[in-house]
Design a protein around this motif. Sequence first.
Motif, PDB file in Angstrom:
ATOM      1  N   LYS A 132       0.835  -1.211   0.000  1.00 29.87           N
ATOM      2  CA  LYS A 132       0.000   0.000   0.000  1.00 29.87           C
ATOM      3  C   LYS A 132       0.869   1.260   0.000  1.00 29.87           C
ATOM      4  O   LYS A 132       0.558   2.247  -0.671  1.00 29.87           O
ATOM      5  N   HIS A 133       1.959   1.200   0.769  1.00 34.91           N
ATOM      6  CA  HIS A 133       2.869   2.361   0.854  1.00 34.91           C
ATOM      7  C   HIS A 133       3.433   2.703  -0.528  1.00 34.91           C
ATOM      8  O   HIS A 133       3.458   3.876  -0.923  1.00 34.91           O
TER       9      HIS A 133
ATOM     10  N   HIS B 124       0.564   4.124  -2.799  1.00 31.40           N
ATOM     11  CA  HIS B 124       0.107   5.485  -2.495  1.00 31.40           C
ATOM     12  C   HIS B 124       1.190   6.535  -2.702  1.00 31.40           C
ATOM     13  O   HIS B 124       0.888   7.731  -2.735  1.00 31.40           O
ATOM     14  N   ASN B 125       2.444   6.103  -2.832  1.00 33.13           N
ATOM     15  CA  ASN B 125       3.529   7.056  -3.069  1.00 33.13           C
ATOM     16  C   ASN B 125       3.852   7.234  -4.547  1.00 33.13           C
ATOM     17  O   ASN B 125       4.751   8.000  -4.896  1.00 33.13           O
TER      18      ASN B 125
ATOM     19  N   TRP C  24      -3.162  -0.597 -10.360  1.00 34.17           N
ATOM     20  CA  TRP C  24      -4.440  -0.793  -9.654  1.00 34.17           C
ATOM     21  C   TRP C  24      -4.767  -2.281  -9.556  1.00 34.17           C
ATOM     22  O   TRP C  24      -5.171  -2.766  -8.486  1.00 34.17           O
TER      23      TRP C  24
ATOM     24  N   TYR D 247     -11.085  -0.431  -3.355  1.00 31.57           N
ATOM     25  CA  TYR D 247     -10.060   0.051  -4.283  1.00 31.57           C
ATOM     26  C   TYR D 247     -10.569  -0.011  -5.730  1.00 31.57           C
ATOM     27  O   TYR D 247     -10.242   0.858  -6.543  1.00 31.57           O
TER      28      TYR D 247
ATOM     29  N   GLN E  77     -12.599   2.989  -6.243  1.00 35.34           N
ATOM     30  CA  GLN E  77     -11.717   4.171  -6.358  1.00 35.34           C
ATOM     31  C   GLN E  77     -11.047   4.219  -7.733  1.00 35.34           C
ATOM     32  O   GLN E  77     -10.870   5.297  -8.307  1.00 35.34           O
TER      33      GLN E  77
END
Length: 779
Positions: free
Chosen positions: A474-475, A478-479, A488, A507, A510
């Motif tokens: 996830k890190h 999102h970066n 995705w 997700y 999104q």
Amino acid sequence: MEGGTTRLANLLQGCIDKKAHLAGKLIHAFILRNKGLFFDTFLSNRLIELYSKCGNMGYAHHVFDKMPRPDVYSWNAILGCFCKAGSLRDAQELFLKMPERNTVSWNTLITALVRNGQEEKALGVYDAMVLEGLVPTHFTLASVFSACGALLAVEHGRRCHGLVIKIGLEENMYVGNALLCMYAKCGLIRDATQVFGDMAEPNEVTFTAMMGGLKQTDRVTEALEMFRLMCRKGVRIDSVSLSSMLGVCAKGCGEFGVYDHIDGIPSNVNGQQIHGLTVKLGFEGDLHLNNSLLDMYAKSADMNSAEKVFANIPVVSVVSWNVMITGYGLIYQSQKALEYLQRMQSCGFEPDEVTYINLLSACVKSGDIKSGRQMFDNISCPNVISWNAILSGYFQNEDYKEVIQLFREMQFRDVQPDRTTLAIALSSSAAMGILGAGREIHAASHKAAFDTDIYVASGLIGMYSKSGKIEMAKHIFHNMQELDVVCWNSMIVGLSLNSQDKEAFTYFKQMRQHEMHPTQFSYATVLSCCAKVASSFQGKQVHAQITKDGYMSDVFVGSALIGMYCKCGDVDGARNFFDMMPSKSTVSWNEMIHGYAQNGRGDEAVLLYWDMIASAERPDGITFVAVLTACSHSGLVDAGIKIFNSMDQEHGVEPVLDHYTCIIDSLGRAGRFQEAEVLLDEMPYKDDPVIWEILLSSCRVHANVSLAKRAADELIRLDPQNSAPYVLLANIYSSLGRWDEARAVRDLMSDKQVIKDPGYSWIEYEKGMQSGMGMITSC
């Protein structure tokens, strides 16, 4: 004296034209004997030009150094001498020292820089020339356009185009062709076409450049039409234009197969026509053209024709051998490619790096990783393409450990990985589940400045997800400054793998909010999430979106929809959709059969299996697991045995552990232990505990003590510390009132210090969850 100087100048010009080095030296000696002639600047300039033309740098420099009054032509002559010899550093230093420079000086240096691949420096020199107020000539602009094309410097090229119009050189053929080439190389076909249309009399260079640009942008049909226009206009066709057209034909051929898949016309028919024209125009002996013919036939997988061309080439080169090796690699015939290597060496040709790279590619494509490794080891300094080829070979062979080892070796050799290297290494690390190796690759990607690359980031997300480090995944996600659909998809799959299916669905929503269009893979993954949480409501929402996006006819998505409906208990809804599918794959049939099995509708599962066989769809191992499971759960023992026996005999599918497990379970549930024992004695999976556990459970139901004892003994042999066989056997004895034997089993369990894990029960209430623990008292 003046007349003598003129005659000597004419004699020197003749020597320059004919590269008559010795005769020129004799004239030089005559000049030296006549002191008055020695100081003649005009004759000295001719001598410098002569020695430059003949490659005698020392004499040229000596003449220049002895000149008392060198003029701009002298400086240009020695500058040209340096440029011709490839001494560009000396040429640039000399250029800066020149007391006077004219357009020829600038042109000489710019042209030399372009020819030697120093296009950026060439453009810098050109910009300085313009700043000094000099008007470039057609020679200058042709070189500058060539540099712009090589660098894809479109904006610089456009500025030069404007200058061409301003100084009135737009109708110059030399400039026009260079301008057209520049636009074509940059993929700006509309601009190239505009230049082409403005040319009064395009020649063979113009047409060849235009065809090359069309080929580069995959406009094969338009390139062929351009060649036909060239023929209609009567423009001279040379070997270069024919070679260019063969390149177009090679690109237009099908990737595999000689014949077009629609109407049976040879896919290389245009190439065959060019071949005929080559013979008609008398170019059969042109080596470059013959190599282009070989390449065209090889890329169209027509190796029979390639063999004929190769056999008739008057003189072959290393390139010819390499093309043949590549051709056999493209059709997965690595042995033929290796045969060509042996023939090449026996004919006295030394393989080069390209030979080994082509052979490596051929072996990898054919699955011959052993020979591929030999070819790789023959490359003295393998580049990143070679490394990627061998890494890909081991990855396809599922030898992930060797991929990681080679990746580390690549680091030790200071070879810079690219996005493909990192993706293969990350996939291998993920497949092995080795987090340490994955972190090493992550560090290497950061060092190579690829950690923010979308392609690599997707691999990192997948690697961390499969290693259970979903927060790290996830890190990374999102970066990322920019995300594509692959990223995705990787994130959604990662969440699903880590049992975060509801978040995966979030997700997915999104992803749509970010106006990212889901792919077939996106839909299949999110449907799997809906199935795992048994949410038919969300599944139906996704189904509606699939219909809207036009993926209803996609077999991959359709199979996922069937699986989702079945796992949510709506088997009839799944069957309705299954029946409406325009085309079905083995996966689609398997999902539907498995859905019936899961929901206790074994009869329908078996009927659907027979429908599958009648439809000529080939069943695979998963098909048989699904239908045999259905037979086992629904008591259809005879149907199961019949299907099991047909696997190898009729369908060429060898039974594996899962199939034996299903049929043993089916026989055990029905109490047909004699048949089960016969199968146990024949099967190759006697040391697998799952089989014996299933049999022991069935023996408990049917109170078959003797077979239960055998199954328990086998399980104890395989894992003496597993409490399950002791407990089950003791419970069987207890249920039959055979207390002494039950006690003996418990004593044996105590002697071997086998510990029974405590059983747990739990209850959910408003403030949380409470669990209670108690030992199973039956043992």
